[in-house]
Enzyme design. Structure first.
Site, PDB file in Angstrom:
ATOM      1  N   ALA A 191       0.656  -0.624  -0.411  1.00  0.00           N
ATOM      2  CA  ALA A 191      -0.667   0.247  -0.052  1.00  0.00           C
ATOM      3  C   ALA A 191       0.528   1.113  -0.100  1.00  0.00           C
ATOM      4  O   ALA A 191       1.473   1.177   0.989  1.00  0.00           O
ATOM      5  CB  ALA A 191      -0.755   0.127   1.120  1.00  0.00           C
ATOM      6  N   ASN A 239     -10.450  -4.176   1.321  1.00  0.00           N
ATOM      7  CA  ASN A 239      -9.981  -5.231   1.707  1.00  0.00           C
ATOM      8  C   ASN A 239     -10.767  -7.155   1.567  1.00  0.00           C
ATOM      9  O   ASN A 239      -9.737  -7.597   0.868  1.00  0.00           O
ATOM     10  CB  ASN A 239      -9.426  -5.381   3.138  1.00  0.00           C
ATOM     11  N   LEU A 247      -0.378  -6.542   1.696  1.00  0.00           N
ATOM     12  CA  LEU A 247      -1.354  -7.552   0.866  1.00  0.00           C
ATOM     13  C   LEU A 247      -1.209  -7.840  -0.248  1.00  0.00           C
ATOM     14  O   LEU A 247      -1.706  -8.957  -0.749  1.00  0.00           O
ATOM     15  CB  LEU A 247      -2.829  -6.110   0.478  1.00  0.00           C
ATOM     16  N   GLU A 250      -4.118 -10.170   6.456  1.00  0.00           N
ATOM     17  CA  GLU A 250      -4.930  -9.804   6.223  1.00  0.00           C
ATOM     18  C   GLU A 250      -4.242 -10.279   4.855  1.00  0.00           C
ATOM     19  O   GLU A 250      -3.523 -11.641   4.503  1.00  0.00           O
ATOM     20  CB  GLU A 250      -4.842  -8.250   5.352  1.00  0.00           C
TER      21      GLU A 250
END
Length: 270
Positions: free
Chosen positions: A65, A94, A119, A151
């Site tokens: 990110a 997400n 991510l 995540e």
């Protein structure tokens, strides 16, 4: 050449999605992740393709990110609560992006030309096949450094592919997953190349050549059968991961830590 964001094309049986943001080490804003998911969905609905190839440019697959999109989220409506703001800016996005990768029916292949972080690394772990350009690649999941939990389905995908103990050590102590740790677990082949463009094209050529020797509908049937063993678990994990993380975003811890990284007040090695 100027960066062109994220592009899409079809070459024979292969849908090709390319991240073209080399100037920022292919960092991804929230909108970039949504666009990536939309293109993965588009590839899923291509009538004549069987492979979906993710590739990048430059020295990083994706540095994760981008700091601006985290520290300066889209402005909320007057009176909007922090909970609603981060539900809109984090949880729903997400959850959607991860879900698109989980439910993808084609063979998802990642051309890992360099490091992948956060991510973006989690999405690599969701791919069916990962090819490394060389032994300099690594995956990094800096969740504890950023005040986050896991995540992108990593609470299932990493233990499944690495084992529980290795996953715990990697995540809890913020360690890079080096090529030696990735080979035979997440990475299936090392192309031992140095030029990203040549590497990407080599993978495409290899896929097209291999496609000539197999009955392609069987490939999708095999993926469907194998994914039965874990798909539901990853979808459940996706829901729990995003729900658990929302408290951190509302409390502002990840935002504070991203600001530290952005202003270089704290030493940070990618």
């Amino acid at each position: 050449m100027a960066d062109k964001g994220i592009s899409y094309c079809v070459d024979g049986p292969v849908s090709i999605i390319s991240i073209n943001k080399a100037k920022t080490l292919n960092s991804m804003s929230g909108d970039d992740y949504i666009k990536l998911a939309e293109l993965v969905d588009k590839a899923d609905n291509e009538p004549k393709t069987f492979f979906t190839l993710l590739q990048s440019c430059g020295s990083f697959f994706s540095s994760g990110a981008d700091f601006v999109s985290i520290t300066e989220p889209s402005k909320s409506n007057s009176g909007e609560s922090e909970l609603k703001k981060w539900l809109d800016n984090f949880l729903s996005r997400n959850s959607y992006v991860t879900s698109v990768f989980i439910r993808h029916r084609k063979i998802l292949i990642c051309c890992l030309n360099g490091p992948a972080v956060g991510l973006s690394a989690a999405l690599c772990a969701l791919c069916d096949i990962v090819y490394a350009m060389n032994d300099k690649v690594y995956l990094r999941f800096p969740f504890v450094e950023l005040g986050l939990v896991m995540e992108g389905g990593t609470s299932v995908t990493l233990p499944l592919k690495l084992g529980n103990n290795k996953t715990m050590e990697t995540i809890l102590f913020n360690k890079n997953l080096t090529y030696d740790e990735l080979k035979g677990t997440i990475v299936t082949r090392n192309y031992d190349m140095t030029d990203t463009q040549e590497f990407n094209q080599r993978v495409i050529n290899d896929l097209k050549n291999r496609a000539n020797n197999v009955y392609l509908p069987s490939i999708l049937g095999i993926k469907k059968l194998i994914s039965i063993n874990y798909k539901d678990n990853v979808q459940r994990a996706n829901s729990v991961e995003t729900s658990d993380a929302i408290t951190s975003w509302v409390n502002g811890e990840p935002q504070r830590r991203f600001k530290i990284l952005k202003t270089k007040l704290r030493k940070h090695k990618v």
